[in-house]
Design a protein around this motif. Structure first.
Motif, PDB file in Angstrom:
ATOM      1  N   GLY A 243       8.771   5.216  18.776  1.00 47.56           N
ATOM      2  CA  GLY A 243       7.308   5.656  18.533  1.00 47.56           C
ATOM      3  C   GLY A 243       7.244   6.509  17.157  1.00 47.56           C
ATOM      4  N   ILE A 244       8.126   7.510  17.008  1.00 41.09           N
ATOM      5  CA  ILE A 244       8.132   8.076  15.643  1.00 41.09           C
ATOM      6  C   ILE A 244       8.397   7.382  14.391  1.00 41.09           C
ATOM      7  N   ILE A 245       9.155   6.400  14.507  1.00 43.26           N
ATOM      8  CA  ILE A 245       9.757   5.223  13.419  1.00 43.26           C
ATOM      9  C   ILE A 245       8.635   4.457  13.133  1.00 43.26           C
ATOM     10  N   THR A 246       7.920   4.043  14.110  1.00 47.77           N
ATOM     11  CA  THR A 246       6.896   2.856  14.234  1.00 47.77           C
ATOM     12  C   THR A 246       5.724   3.833  13.361  1.00 47.77           C
ATOM     13  N   THR A 247       5.659   4.914  13.618  1.00 44.25           N
ATOM     14  CA  THR A 247       4.585   6.096  12.776  1.00 44.25           C
ATOM     15  C   THR A 247       4.591   5.910  11.545  1.00 44.25           C
ATOM     16  N   GLU A 248       5.912   6.120  11.177  1.00 40.51           N
ATOM     17  CA  GLU A 248       6.438   6.194   9.569  1.00 40.51           C
ATOM     18  C   GLU A 248       6.125   5.143   9.102  1.00 40.51           C
ATOM     19  N   PHE A 249       6.635   3.727   9.535  1.00 40.26           N
ATOM     20  CA  PHE A 249       6.650   2.635   8.878  1.00 40.26           C
ATOM     21  C   PHE A 249       5.618   1.614   9.227  1.00 40.26           C
ATOM     22  N   GLY A 250       4.912   1.949  10.300  1.00 37.37           N
ATOM     23  CA  GLY A 250       3.969   1.149  10.710  1.00 37.37           C
ATOM     24  C   GLY A 250       2.616   0.737   9.618  1.00 37.37           C
ATOM     25  N   VAL A 251       2.524   1.797   8.815  1.00 37.48           N
ATOM     26  CA  VAL A 251       1.435   1.795   7.724  1.00 37.48           C
ATOM     27  C   VAL A 251       1.683   0.630   6.872  1.00 37.48           C
ATOM     28  N   ILE A 252       3.099   0.200   6.714  1.00 40.86           N
ATOM     29  CA  ILE A 252       3.179  -0.541   5.353  1.00 40.86           C
ATOM     30  C   ILE A 252       2.529  -2.082   5.630  1.00 40.86           C
ATOM     31  N   GLY A 253       2.335  -2.504   6.899  1.00 39.21           N
ATOM     32  CA  GLY A 253       1.740  -3.863   7.145  1.00 39.21           C
ATOM     33  C   GLY A 253       0.139  -3.620   6.879  1.00 39.21           C
ATOM     34  N   ILE A 254      -0.433  -2.426   6.748  1.00 39.93           N
ATOM     35  CA  ILE A 254      -1.993  -2.467   6.811  1.00 39.93           C
ATOM     36  C   ILE A 254      -2.303  -1.806   5.244  1.00 39.93           C
ATOM     37  N   LEU A 255      -1.336  -1.431   4.451  1.00 40.61           N
ATOM     38  CA  LEU A 255      -1.665  -1.126   3.029  1.00 40.61           C
ATOM     39  C   LEU A 255      -2.761  -1.638   2.375  1.00 40.61           C
ATOM     40  N   PRO A 256      -2.782  -2.899   2.391  1.00 40.26           N
ATOM     41  CA  PRO A 256      -3.974  -3.895   1.745  1.00 40.26           C
ATOM     42  C   PRO A 256      -5.344  -3.459   2.322  1.00 40.26           C
ATOM     43  N   THR A 257      -5.236  -3.282   3.626  1.00 46.94           N
ATOM     44  CA  THR A 257      -6.498  -3.175   4.200  1.00 46.94           C
ATOM     45  C   THR A 257      -6.951  -1.631   4.067  1.00 46.94           C
ATOM     46  N   ILE A 258      -6.061  -0.646   3.982  1.00 49.60           N
ATOM     47  CA  ILE A 258      -6.590   0.705   3.876  1.00 49.60           C
ATOM     48  C   ILE A 258      -6.967   0.766   2.508  1.00 49.60           C
ATOM     49  N   SER A 259      -6.418   0.278   1.710  1.00 52.20           N
ATOM     50  CA  SER A 259      -6.549   0.047   0.185  1.00 52.20           C
ATOM     51  C   SER A 259      -8.239  -0.299  -0.097  1.00 52.20           C
ATOM     52  N   ARG A 260      -8.637  -1.137   0.626  1.00 48.49           N
ATOM     53  CA  ARG A 260      -9.785  -1.868   0.384  1.00 48.49           C
ATOM     54  C   ARG A 260     -11.149  -0.812   1.308  1.00 48.49           C
ATOM     55  N   GLU A 261     -10.438  -0.409   2.450  1.00 50.52           N
ATOM     56  CA  GLU A 261     -11.426   0.442   3.288  1.00 50.52           C
ATOM     57  C   GLU A 261     -11.767   1.774   2.603  1.00 50.52           C
ATOM     58  N   PHE A 262     -10.699   2.280   2.008  1.00 56.26           N
ATOM     59  CA  PHE A 262     -11.076   3.506   1.212  1.00 56.26           C
ATOM     60  C   PHE A 262     -11.016   3.377  -0.322  1.00 56.26           C
ATOM     61  N   HIS A 263     -11.146   2.425  -0.706  1.00 57.44           N
ATOM     62  CA  HIS A 263     -11.567   2.252  -2.182  1.00 57.44           C
ATOM     63  C   HIS A 263     -10.413   2.703  -3.066  1.00 57.44           C
ATOM     64  N   VAL A 264      -9.122   2.742  -2.674  1.00 58.46           N
ATOM     65  CA  VAL A 264      -8.222   3.281  -3.631  1.00 58.46           C
ATOM     66  C   VAL A 264      -7.121   2.225  -3.943  1.00 58.46           C
ATOM     67  N   PRO A 265      -6.668   2.408  -5.057  1.00 58.61           N
ATOM     68  CA  PRO A 265      -5.319   1.312  -5.469  1.00 58.61           C
ATOM     69  C   PRO A 265      -4.291   1.188  -4.720  1.00 58.61           C
ATOM     70  N   ILE A 266      -3.668   0.012  -4.696  1.00 59.06           N
ATOM     71  CA  ILE A 266      -2.817  -0.113  -3.577  1.00 59.06           C
ATOM     72  C   ILE A 266      -1.449   0.656  -3.608  1.00 59.06           C
ATOM     73  N   ASP A 267      -1.321   1.152  -5.020  1.00 63.60           N
ATOM     74  CA  ASP A 267      -0.016   2.149  -5.298  1.00 63.60           C
ATOM     75  C   ASP A 267      -0.631   3.504  -4.858  1.00 63.60           C
ATOM     76  N   THR A 268      -1.675   3.976  -4.762  1.00 64.67           N
ATOM     77  CA  THR A 268      -2.150   5.026  -4.095  1.00 64.67           C
ATOM     78  C   THR A 268      -2.103   5.005  -2.437  1.00 64.67           C
ATOM     79  N   ALA A 269      -2.556   3.777  -2.147  1.00 64.76           N
ATOM     80  CA  ALA A 269      -2.308   3.770  -0.626  1.00 64.76           C
ATOM     81  C   ALA A 269      -1.031   3.722  -0.214  1.00 64.76           C
ATOM     82  N   GLY A 270       0.120   3.381  -1.149  1.00 71.70           N
ATOM     83  CA  GLY A 270       1.410   3.488  -1.058  1.00 71.70           C
ATOM     84  C   GLY A 270       2.097   4.813  -0.472  1.00 71.70           C
TER      85      GLY A 270
END
Length: 394
Positions: free
Chosen positions: A14-41
């Motif tokens: 669970g805790i490792i999934t929380t750490e790395f799970g965000v990797i797969g949705i970085l493009p979506t978060i970048s679009r959702e919050f209108h931030v560059p992909i490097d900022t989402a990183g």
């Protein structure tokens, strides 16, 4: 084996999934919050930096507190932080929600490994380690798939929260109370810091993880922009990456058991090669399926190679202390990789991302040819120190 060991493995998942799970949705978060992909990183980088800073200190500061209470507290905070992440209305709130549980991340890992060793020895430790391994290779694809299946990026955080909640309830009802330990033994392990070989290995660890995550952090974005895959296809690719990573982890373990140095160098060469292939054939759908599969097999070796190279070069009495340093180095490398990867994307575009990884791997390969002789006096001193075996010896 006691059921509490499997509960700890689920908590680690669970805790490792929380750490790395965000990797797969970085493009979506970048679009959702209108931030560059490097900022989402930075959602990954900030988490890793926090873990790196807290790792050497957090366990020592809580040594007298009941271990079951601490484990439940850690998982409880992970549950709440994932829920807060899902309901974040702006990127700042999401960032804060990610950082808060990161302070306690190494605490759960250190305590669970100690409990496993006391209850079942090396076999129990390997079960808890399985939770880490599975989360490393499967956490990203399942959270990415959840976001795509429900067509909602929040689903990724809800899934991570649910996994931690199950582990929390298991700890609460099935793990007995475990009093804290008033003894402190780590203070006698500082002598290993005099070893130049240790520092070289720690630097190599940082560079290895930075190389891995400078490209892997943005793999979903690479597949979207260069290979032109949709969300469902990216989820399948990440699942393929992770599934074959389990096989690669097993193969790497056998190879390291035979020859650590040659296996480490082979790992660097293979990871360099697969990323060169990804650069030149990244626009071909079928070719990338094969390349990502091989990439996943090689990638997971990067977690084993630095650990084995470092721990085999220090006395057994100092393994626990060195392990805490490795935890920090791993996360420094992850955050550094995400940062430099984002910089390359901003300056040169997503297609050039693999070259910074290749450069870092080449430097680390070169460092593998540098060795320092062991100092006899250090070895003699280590033999005189009377300490209980560390969990890491397993």
């Amino acid at each position: 084996m006691k059921k509490s060991i499997y509960i700890l493995a689920l908590g680690a998942f669970g805790i490792i999934t929380t750490e790395f799970g965000v990797i797969g949705i970085l493009p979506t978060i970048s679009r959702e919050f209108h931030v560059p992909i490097d900022t989402a990183g930075w959602l990954l980088s900030a988490f890793a930096i926090t873990v790196a800073i807290s790792s050497p200190f957090i366990t020592a500061l809580t040594t007298k507190i009941n271990r079951k209470l601490l484990l439940c507290m850690v998982l409880g905070i992970f549950v709440l932080s994932n829920i807060l992440s899902a309901f974040s209305t702006n990127f700042t709130i999401l960032m804060v929600a990610r950082i808060l549980p990161a302070f306690l991340h190494p605490l759960f890992w250190n305590i669970s490994m100690a409990i496993a060793f006391k209850q079942g020895g090396p076999k129990a430790v390997s079960v808890v380690m399985t939770g880490l391994s599975l989360a490393t290779v499967l956490g990203v694809p399942i959270t990415t798939y959840a976001a795509d299946f429900f067509n909602n990026w929040q689903a990724s955080f809800f899934l991570s929260s649910f996994i931690s909640l199950i582990a929390f309830l298991g700890l609460l009802f099935f793990v007995p109370s475990i009093p804290g330990n008033k003894d402190k033994t780590s203070q006698n392990q500082l002598y290993v810091l005099k070893s130049p070989q240790l520092w070289l290995n720690l630097i190599s660890t940082i560079l290895t993880l930075a190389a891995m995550f400078s490209s892997y952090t943005y793999l979903a974005a690479y597949l979207e922009k260069i290979t032109h895959m949709n969300g469902a296809e990216i989820s399948v690719m990440l699942l393929l990456f992770g599934s074959l990573g389990i096989l690669g982890n097993w193969i790497m373990g056998m190879a390291l058991n035979r020859n650590v140095v040659l296996t480490a160098r082979l790992f660097f060469i293979l990871l360099i090669s697969v990323q060169i292939l990804a650069y030149y054939f990244g626009g071909i759908f079928t070719a990338m399926v094969v390349i990502v599969s091989f990439w996943g097999m090689v990638h997971t070796g990067g977690f084993l190679v630095p650990n084995i190279r470092t721990t085999q070069a220090v006395p057994h009495q100092a393994l626990e202390f060195v392990n805490s340093l490795l935890t920090s180095c791993y996360n420094i490398g992850i955050s550094l990789g995400a940062f430099v990867g984002g910089f390359i994307i901003t300056q040169y575009g997503i297609h050039q991302i693999v070259w910074i990884s290749i450069a870092l791997l080449a430097v680390t390969l070169g460092l593998s040819f540098i060795t320092f002789p062991k100092k006899q006096e250090t070895e003699e001193k280590s033999e005189k120190i009377n300490m209980t075996p560390s969990v890491c010896e397993s």
